[in-house]
Scaffold this motif. Structure first.
Motif, PDB file in Angstrom:
ATOM      1  N   LEU A 134      -7.741  -0.204   0.849  1.00  0.00           N
ATOM      2  CA  LEU A 134      -7.647   1.161   1.398  1.00  0.00           C
ATOM      3  C   LEU A 134      -7.937   2.108  -0.184  1.00  0.00           C
ATOM      4  N   LEU A 135      -8.952   2.485  -0.118  1.00  0.00           N
ATOM      5  CA  LEU A 135      -9.213   3.571  -1.085  1.00  0.00           C
ATOM      6  C   LEU A 135      -9.407   5.000  -0.969  1.00  0.00           C
ATOM      7  N   TYR A 136      -8.825   5.692  -1.920  1.00  0.00           N
ATOM      8  CA  TYR A 136      -8.747   7.331  -1.591  1.00  0.00           C
ATOM      9  C   TYR A 136      -9.197   8.154  -2.879  1.00  0.00           C
ATOM     10  N   ALA A 137      -9.926   9.167  -2.875  1.00  0.00           N
ATOM     11  CA  ALA A 137     -10.590   9.817  -3.985  1.00  0.00           C
ATOM     12  C   ALA A 137     -10.605  11.378  -3.239  1.00  0.00           C
ATOM     13  N   GLY A 138     -10.841  12.292  -4.461  1.00  0.00           N
ATOM     14  CA  GLY A 138     -11.130  13.447  -4.251  1.00  0.00           C
ATOM     15  C   GLY A 138     -12.314  14.137  -3.634  1.00  0.00           C
ATOM     16  N   ASN A 139     -13.255  13.369  -3.880  1.00  0.00           N
ATOM     17  CA  ASN A 139     -14.627  13.764  -3.369  1.00  0.00           C
ATOM     18  C   ASN A 139     -15.443  12.495  -3.278  1.00  0.00           C
ATOM     19  N   LYS A 140     -16.487  12.871  -2.465  1.00  0.00           N
ATOM     20  CA  LYS A 140     -17.370  11.477  -2.262  1.00  0.00           C
ATOM     21  C   LYS A 140     -17.981  10.558  -3.514  1.00  0.00           C
ATOM     22  N   SER A 141     -18.469  11.397  -4.486  1.00  0.00           N
ATOM     23  CA  SER A 141     -19.114  10.629  -5.414  1.00  0.00           C
ATOM     24  C   SER A 141     -17.798   9.722  -6.214  1.00  0.00           C
ATOM     25  N   SER A 142     -16.536  10.194  -6.306  1.00  0.00           N
ATOM     26  CA  SER A 142     -15.543   9.553  -6.947  1.00  0.00           C
ATOM     27  C   SER A 142     -15.162   8.410  -6.277  1.00  0.00           C
ATOM     28  N   LEU A 143     -15.215   8.719  -4.875  1.00  0.00           N
ATOM     29  CA  LEU A 143     -15.022   7.559  -3.737  1.00  0.00           C
ATOM     30  C   LEU A 143     -16.055   6.340  -4.109  1.00  0.00           C
ATOM     31  N   MET A 144     -17.147   6.551  -3.984  1.00  0.00           N
ATOM     32  CA  MET A 144     -18.318   5.594  -4.155  1.00  0.00           C
ATOM     33  C   MET A 144     -18.296   4.913  -5.531  1.00  0.00           C
ATOM     34  N   ALA A 145     -17.461   5.520  -6.528  1.00  0.00           N
ATOM     35  CA  ALA A 145     -17.670   4.811  -7.764  1.00  0.00           C
ATOM     36  C   ALA A 145     -16.187   4.028  -7.615  1.00  0.00           C
ATOM     37  N   LEU A 146     -15.515   4.341  -6.972  1.00  0.00           N
ATOM     38  CA  LEU A 146     -14.071   3.508  -6.946  1.00  0.00           C
ATOM     39  C   LEU A 146     -14.560   2.301  -5.974  1.00  0.00           C
ATOM     40  N   VAL A 147     -15.315   2.548  -4.934  1.00  0.00           N
ATOM     41  CA  VAL A 147     -15.589   1.348  -4.056  1.00  0.00           C
ATOM     42  C   VAL A 147     -16.774   0.294  -5.246  1.00  0.00           C
ATOM     43  N   ASP A 148     -17.503   0.755  -5.816  1.00  0.00           N
ATOM     44  CA  ASP A 148     -18.221  -0.085  -6.653  1.00  0.00           C
ATOM     45  C   ASP A 148     -17.463  -0.735  -7.550  1.00  0.00           C
ATOM     46  N   THR A 149     -16.395  -0.193  -8.212  1.00  0.00           N
ATOM     47  CA  THR A 149     -15.439  -0.732  -9.174  1.00  0.00           C
ATOM     48  C   THR A 149     -14.590  -1.680  -8.586  1.00  0.00           C
ATOM     49  N   GLU A 150     -14.271  -1.535  -7.334  1.00  0.00           N
ATOM     50  CA  GLU A 150     -13.410  -2.621  -6.484  1.00  0.00           C
ATOM     51  C   GLU A 150     -14.203  -3.758  -6.265  1.00  0.00           C
ATOM     52  N   ILE A 151     -15.323  -3.446  -5.805  1.00  0.00           N
ATOM     53  CA  ILE A 151     -16.284  -4.678  -5.282  1.00  0.00           C
ATOM     54  C   ILE A 151     -16.664  -5.494  -6.661  1.00  0.00           C
ATOM     55  N   GLU A 152     -16.697  -4.952  -7.773  1.00  0.00           N
ATOM     56  CA  GLU A 152     -17.031  -5.588  -8.860  1.00  0.00           C
ATOM     57  C   GLU A 152     -15.958  -6.650  -9.608  1.00  0.00           C
ATOM     58  N   ALA A 153     -14.639  -5.730  -9.260  1.00  0.00           N
ATOM     59  CA  ALA A 153     -13.353  -6.507  -9.638  1.00  0.00           C
ATOM     60  C   ALA A 153     -13.135  -7.701  -8.632  1.00  0.00           C
ATOM     61  N   MET A 154     -13.521  -7.668  -7.554  1.00  0.00           N
ATOM     62  CA  MET A 154     -13.194  -8.928  -6.794  1.00  0.00           C
ATOM     63  C   MET A 154     -14.427 -10.109  -6.876  1.00  0.00           C
ATOM     64  N   GLU A 155     -15.382  -9.738  -7.468  1.00  0.00           N
ATOM     65  CA  GLU A 155     -16.240 -10.743  -7.786  1.00  0.00           C
ATOM     66  C   GLU A 155     -16.006 -12.127  -8.045  1.00  0.00           C
ATOM     67  N   GLY A 156     -16.380 -13.137  -7.348  1.00  0.00           N
ATOM     68  CA  GLY A 156     -15.830 -14.689  -7.485  1.00  0.00           C
ATOM     69  C   GLY A 156     -14.623 -14.895  -6.618  1.00  0.00           C
ATOM     70  N   ALA A 157     -13.928 -13.961  -6.422  1.00  0.00           N
ATOM     71  CA  ALA A 157     -12.542 -14.268  -5.762  1.00  0.00           C
ATOM     72  C   ALA A 157     -12.742 -13.541  -4.348  1.00  0.00           C
ATOM     73  N   ALA A 158     -13.330 -12.657  -3.876  1.00  0.00           N
ATOM     74  CA  ALA A 158     -13.293 -12.200  -2.699  1.00  0.00           C
ATOM     75  C   ALA A 158     -14.929 -11.270  -2.448  1.00  0.00           C
ATOM     76  N   GLU A 159     -15.181 -11.416  -1.128  1.00  0.00           N
ATOM     77  CA  GLU A 159     -16.399 -10.414  -1.008  1.00  0.00           C
ATOM     78  C   GLU A 159     -16.382  -9.655   0.181  1.00  0.00           C
ATOM     79  N   PRO A 160     -16.801  -8.657  -0.130  1.00  0.00           N
ATOM     80  CA  PRO A 160     -17.031  -7.706   1.394  1.00  0.00           C
ATOM     81  C   PRO A 160     -17.253  -8.254   2.630  1.00  0.00           C
ATOM     82  N   ALA A 161     -16.578  -8.230   3.796  1.00  0.00           N
ATOM     83  CA  ALA A 161     -16.568  -8.804   4.916  1.00  0.00           C
ATOM     84  C   ALA A 161     -17.514  -8.324   5.796  1.00  0.00           C
ATOM     85  N   LEU A 162     -17.823  -7.076   5.854  1.00  0.00           N
ATOM     86  CA  LEU A 162     -18.614  -6.445   6.929  1.00  0.00           C
ATOM     87  C   LEU A 162     -20.118  -6.463   6.552  1.00  0.00           C
TER      88      LEU A 162
END
Ligand code: HEM
Length: 489
Positions: A134-162
């Motif tokens: 569950l990711l929260y940010a103050g504006n859309k671009s920070s949120l998208m950056a946070l989503v990308d960072t977290e997807i990168e961090a999960m690489e090899g361990a987990a992957e987006p399910a939907l």
């Protein structure tokens, strides 16, 4: 009073993050056979999770796991069996030869809202998810950056399910400036308050979160103050018992190990799609039928009677009608027992009957505290009023990413959904279900109490449809660390 270890509780329990109006719900599953990588990822994530007493200025990250997620990282059967049956079974168990499961029927997930048609969490594509960030940010671009960072961090361990048409699908949430959901009502107003939480104690939290700045009055405490165990596992609840996790379980050498349920809670996620044009035309029709006119004041009156509050969030009851009170300490038993001001079947009266369901008002209020939920949902999809004359925007799907937190899914979320929202006999009524409910019975109506006789307005089908959902566990931060250790939990 028991002191909650707030520094170990994820912040979503205390705050809906109003400072971060943009959110993304990133559902994921573990990469099969990569338990080591999964644990390393969880270990690194634990340090980044936003805890209840953190002062978070830029963003917030919370994590929840489903039962399948816990199984995949080798949580022992002994530990797993300490979780509740409904969590282990999941929100949408597969149907049997004799039809939908008991849980599917109890939740009213039938017809259009059947898990057969869900985009995720149901019986078909994207059926199983192991967890959600569950990711929260103050504006859309920070949120998208946070989503990308977290997807990168999960690489090899987990992957987006939907996935939809091969594309990654991230469910979003948004708090609009006016705090209104798609049907046009202010949302997120009435919440239970955890006894001993920073907001209820003299020493208030310094997080600067507006959710925590307002002091509670004695009457608000009487109606909304609830024991920590209703929302956090390991503490005493309104029944004066603990659901789980107060003591450790023994490890192989007989030493006490920390119980991973401690400081956690269950997170119910439902994607509820809203049909705004259908709702608006129902309101206009009902105004025409009851008040013989469909002008704005008549429509607003009907709208408020469906919810129990005006669109601006003023409750009908303490003011005796369309007032401007912003109090939330009202009760129904003495002020409006027969629903002449706030209809008995109105959404807020069904979802929290306060002092009305029980042998007497005091007992009823005490009992209602055993069935509260903390709501952390947010609208998704563009607002219809933003569409102007653009039919493409008008047609985008919109709804609520509904999130409820509770220590006992069966006694809290499921009880509210099944026994109050879906119930045609609620509070002495003999017809109709919740106006905002997804469950419609045959020849469904909305009932509005009136003299000399009540009004019943046909509702051919619900305005809400379930598009996905799952039960998760929102662990304490120490528990995430324990899950990350190489040795089995
Ligand atoms: C699309 C579906 C829904 C919409 C649009 C909706 C909207 C609202 C609104 C406008 C309010 C009044 C403002 C407030 O107190 O926050 C409210 C209150 C509430 N809703 Fe919903 N809601 C929906 C579904 C649900 C569901 C599925 C549940 C539980 C199973 C639920 C539980 C509650 C509760 C507990 C309250 C507070 C009642 C009180 O304490 O007075 N809602 N909702």
């Amino acid at each position: 009073m028991e002191k909650v270890e707030w520094e170990d509780v994820q912040r979503l329990v205390l705050s809906g993050y109003p400072k971060f109006p943009f959110s993304a719900y990133l559902f994921w599953h573990f990469v099969p056979g990569e338990v080591g990588a999964a644990k390393r990822w969880l270990g690194s994530l634990a340090g980044r999770l936003t805890c209840a007493v953190a002062r978070s200025d830029r963003q917030a990250i919370n994590l929840a796991l489903s039962a399948s997620g816990l199984k995949r990282i080798d949580v022992s059967d002994v530990m797993l069996n300490g979780f509740s049956p409904e969590f282990l079974e999941g929100m949408a168990p597969k149907p049997t030869a004799s039809g939908p499961s008991r849980r599917t029927s109890a939740l009213g997930d039938l017809g259009d809202s059947s898990p057969e048609f869900w985009d995720w969490g149901g019986w078909n594509q994207n059926g199983n998810v192991d967890g959600v960030l569950l990711l929260y940010a103050g504006n859309k671009s920070s949120l998208m950056a946070l989503v990308d960072t977290e997807i990168e961090a999960m690489e090899g361990a987990a992957e987006p399910a939907l996935r939809q048409n091969g594309e990654r699908l991230v469910l979003e949430g948004r708090i609009y400036e006016d705090r209104k959901e798609h049907f046009g009502f202010k949302d997120g107003i009435s919440q239970p308050m955890i006894d001993g939480s920073p907001r209820t104690s003299k020493k208030r939290n310094k997080t600067g979160d507006p959710d925590e700045n307002k002091e509670l009055t004695a009457d608000e405490k009487r109606v909304h103050l609830v024991k920590p165990g209703e929302f956090i596992l390991g503490y005493r609840n309104e029944r004066r018992t603990r659901i789980a996790g107060i003591s450790g379980t023994k490890d192989g050498k007989g030493a006490e190990a920390r119980d991973i349920r401690r400081n956690g809670t269950y997170l119910v996620f439902r994607q509820l799609e809203q049909d705004v044009p259908a709702f608006n035309s129902f309101v206009a029709n009902a105004a025409e039928r009851i008040y013989r006119r469909a002008d704005e004041p008549a429509r607003e009156k009907i709208a408020a009677q469906l919810v129990g509050r005006t669109r601006e969030g003023h409750p009908l009851v303490p003011a005796g009608g369309l007032g401007t009170s912003s109090r939330n300490d009202f009760l129904y038993h003495f002020e409006d027992r027969f629903g002449m001001v706030c209809p008995i079947g109105a959404h807020i009266r069904r979802a929290n009957p306060r002092d009305t369901i029980g042998p007497d008002a005091d007992t009823a209020l005490r009992l209602s505290k055993m069935h509260r939920i903390i709501r952390r949902g947010r609208p998704y999809g563009e607002r219809l009023d933003a569409a102007g004359s653009d039919p493409a925007v008008a047609q985008v799907p919109r709804g609520i990413s509904f999130i409820a937190l509770n220590a006992d899914i069966a006694g809290q979320f499921e009880m509210i959904q099944h026994s109050w929202l879906n119930n045609t006999r609620f509070g002495g009524l003999h017809a109709g279900t919740d106006p905002f409910g997804h469950f419609g019975c045959a020849s469904d109506v909305v009932a509005i109490q009136s003299r000399p006789s009540n009004h019943y307005i046909d509702r051919p089908r619900p305005f809400v449809r379930v598009r996905g959902g799952a039960y998760f566990f929102l662990p304490g931060i120490e528990a995430v660390r324990a899950l990350a250790r190489p040795q089995p939990v």
